[in-house]
Write a protein that holds these residues in place. Structure first.
Motif, PDB file in Angstrom:
ATOM      1  N   SER A   1      86.874  11.169  59.271  1.00 35.97           N
ATOM      2  CA  SER A   1      87.891  10.262  59.814  1.00 35.97           C
ATOM      3  C   SER A   1      87.344   9.333  60.897  1.00 35.97           C
ATOM      4  O   SER A   1      88.123   8.701  61.624  1.00 35.97           O
ATOM      5  CB  SER A   1      89.085  11.053  60.364  1.00 35.97           C
TER       6      SER A   1
ATOM      7  N   GLU B   1      86.470   8.629  45.222  1.00 36.79           N
ATOM      8  CA  GLU B   1      87.020   9.393  46.341  1.00 36.79           C
ATOM      9  C   GLU B   1      86.754   8.682  47.657  1.00 36.79           C
ATOM     10  O   GLU B   1      87.620   8.632  48.544  1.00 36.79           O
ATOM     11  CB  GLU B   1      86.407  10.797  46.344  1.00 36.79           C
ATOM     12  N   ARG B   2      85.559   8.096  47.798  1.00 31.48           N
ATOM     13  CA  ARG B   2      85.228   7.361  49.013  1.00 31.48           C
ATOM     14  C   ARG B   2      86.145   6.161  49.184  1.00 31.48           C
ATOM     15  O   ARG B   2      86.644   5.895  50.283  1.00 31.48           O
ATOM     16  CB  ARG B   2      83.771   6.900  48.969  1.00 31.48           C
TER      17      ARG B   2
ATOM     18  N   HIS C   1      89.155   5.705  47.956  1.00 29.58           N
ATOM     19  CA  HIS C   1      90.517   6.154  48.263  1.00 29.58           C
ATOM     20  C   HIS C   1      90.638   6.563  49.731  1.00 29.58           C
ATOM     21  O   HIS C   1      91.641   6.256  50.389  1.00 29.58           O
ATOM     22  CB  HIS C   1      90.915   7.316  47.357  1.00 29.58           C
ATOM     23  N   ARG C   2      89.626   7.241  50.240  1.00 29.37           N
ATOM     24  CA  ARG C   2      89.662   7.651  51.646  1.00 29.37           C
ATOM     25  C   ARG C   2      89.646   6.432  52.561  1.00 29.37           C
ATOM     26  O   ARG C   2      90.345   6.388  53.579  1.00 29.37           O
ATOM     27  CB  ARG C   2      88.477   8.572  51.963  1.00 29.37           C
TER      28      ARG C   2
ATOM     29  N   ASP D   1      93.104   4.838  52.480  1.00 27.48           N
ATOM     30  CA  ASP D   1      94.056   5.631  53.262  1.00 27.48           C
ATOM     31  C   ASP D   1      93.858   5.401  54.760  1.00 27.48           C
ATOM     32  O   ASP D   1      94.824   5.283  55.522  1.00 27.48           O
ATOM     33  CB  ASP D   1      93.907   7.121  52.938  1.00 27.48           C
ATOM     34  N   PHE D   2      92.594   5.344  55.175  1.00 30.20           N
ATOM     35  CA  PHE D   2      92.297   5.075  56.582  1.00 30.20           C
ATOM     36  C   PHE D   2      92.812   3.694  56.980  1.00 30.20           C
ATOM     37  O   PHE D   2      93.442   3.520  58.031  1.00 30.20           O
ATOM     38  CB  PHE D   2      90.786   5.168  56.823  1.00 30.20           C
TER      39      PHE D   2
END
Length: 437
Positions: free
Chosen positions: A232, A322-323, A325-326, A329-330
């Motif tokens: 994060s 996945e990267r 999407h993260r 989201d951030f």
């Protein structure tokens, strides 16, 4: 040695594109009518007040709006275009596009495709964006095609081809080894960067003067990259110091131009805000101080959610997906903080790496991540007009404004996704699209 088919392929692309262009552009839109035109629809959006006028009518004379209301004057001989159960609204604005890019490996297409071939693709992209309802755009760099966007803009302005009103930047500006440099290639092959090198303040001045000479309306600078997100924690190196960016802003201002930056996070975003850029594009991460400065100076954030969604959905590997999407989201989480802090927003999709004409998806995502439909539309139309320097000309349906008008089914204030279903496009009083039931 390459096969004959491999060598012949680029020629085929250019040849077929030329045939398609000659056919598509031969069917020119109606010129701005010398007689009056009345557009009638079930609804009309007053973007400034957020009110829906029912029914809605617009009186157009030449390239300008003359009257707006529920029942406008109908001069003798006026053509009435009844658009039925639709909503009339201003033409959309995309403040971050790449006309010279298309889906596929971005780094390879800029190396393998010639500038003439890429210019033909840009003409097609401009047409597709216009037909999707985008009547004004800001092209954020040709990615290695130099000032070819000057020719595209001028051809549109002269009426030779259909496309949005354009603000163009020519080739973007970057440092050696920076965000757009050809880093993953054999150094001995000397593959060129997709941007123009400027490694210090003096070089920035030289590059900006050259780009203005070649027709740039504004200057695009890469300020950060590459980006990383671990536990994060977002990080991205800056490329120019605050002092260097300030020199760029001052040099651009000397000829009445602005600087827009690709900047995803701190401290590059803070340097850009302090220097006085006109927009911070992508803006994944903004500190409290950066947000304060952007609010006070009215520096626009341009989130570009659509491109990140596309990359996530078309990733080469599950790990890459996945990267992405993260990261999205951030960004969405940070976007909500930016809205709460009063950071002014404009709408830009970064279309090009995903198909032109599909970028209205950006509105869906801005609403999904925290804006109301009205706020997203006002960010696009009112703020977008200011960002492109066409305030009091486009972005609203008002007497004296350019007649850039679209129609969509349903009510965009209730369902923002109707912007992906544009059925009528007028730009400067000329009808470019009219779908019949």
């Amino acid at each position: 040695m390459k096969s004959k088919s491999a060598l012949f392929a680029p020629f085929c692309v250019v040849f077929l594109a030329c045939i398609f262009l000659s056919t598509a552009f031969a069917q020119s839109p109606s010129s701005p009518a010398k007689h009056a035109v009345v557009l009638h629809a079930a609804r009309l959006l007053d973007i400034e007040t957020g009110k829906m006028i029912t029914p809605g009518e617009v009186l157009v004379q030449g390239e300008r709006v003359v009257e707006v209301g529920s029942a406008v004057n109908r001069p003798q001989g006026a053509e009435v275009i009844d658009l039925g159960d639709t909503t009339l609204m201003p033409g959309l604005i995309d403040a971050h596009v790449h006309l010279f890019l298309h889906p596929g490996a971005e780094d390879l297409q800029t190396v393998e495709e010639s500038v003439p071939e890429r210019t033909i693709s840009a003409l097609l992209a401009a047409r597709d964006d216009l037909m999707a309802g985008f009547t004004a755009e800001r092209d954020m760099g040709t990615e290695g095609a130099g000032s070819a966007d000057t020719a595209v803009r001028n051809a549109i302005n002269h009426g030779a081809i259909p496309g949005p009103r354009l603000r163009i930047s020519g080739n973007a500006v970057d440092i050696l080894g920076g965000h757009e440099d050809a880093i993953r290639y054999n150094p001995e092959q000397h593959v060129l960067s997709n941007a123009t090198y400027a490694n210090n303040a003096a070089e920035l001045v030289t590059v900006i003067r050259q780009q203005v000479k070649e027709g740039a309306d504004f200057i695009k600078v890469y300020e950060t990259g590459p980006d990383s997100l671990h536990d994060s924690r977002f990080s991205t190196p800056f490329q120019y110091t605050e002092a260097e960016l300030r020199v760029a802003v001052e040099e651009a201002a000397r000829t009445g131009k602005h600087v827009a930056v690709h900047a995803t996070g701190e401290p590059g975003t803070l340097y850009a805000a302090r220097a006085g850029v006109v927009s911070i594009d992508h803006a994944y991460q903004l500190s409290d101080e950066t947000m304060r400065l952007m609010r006070e100076k009215q520096i626009f954030a341009v989130p570009t959610f659509a491109i990140a969604e596309y990359f996530a959905e078309h990733a080469a590997t599950p790990a890459q997906a996945e990267r992405e999407h993260r990261m999205q989201d951030f960004h969405a989480q940070e976007f909500r903080k930016q809205l709460a802090a009063g950071v002014p927003m404009a709408v830009g999709s970064d279309v090009g790496p995903f198909p032109h004409g599909t970028q209205a998806r950006e509105f869906n995502l801005m609403v999904k991540y925290g804006m109301t439909p009205l706020a997203a539309l006002q960010a696009d139309l009112l703020n977008g007009a200011k960002l492109l320097g066409w305030q009091d000309q486009i972005g609203a349906l008002k007497p004296g404004y350019l007649a850039d008008i679209i129609a969509v089914p349903g009510d965009p204030l209730a369902d923002i996704s109707v912007l992906q279903k544009v059925s009528f496009v007028m730009k400067g009083g000329a009808v470019y699209r009219r779908d019949h039931p």
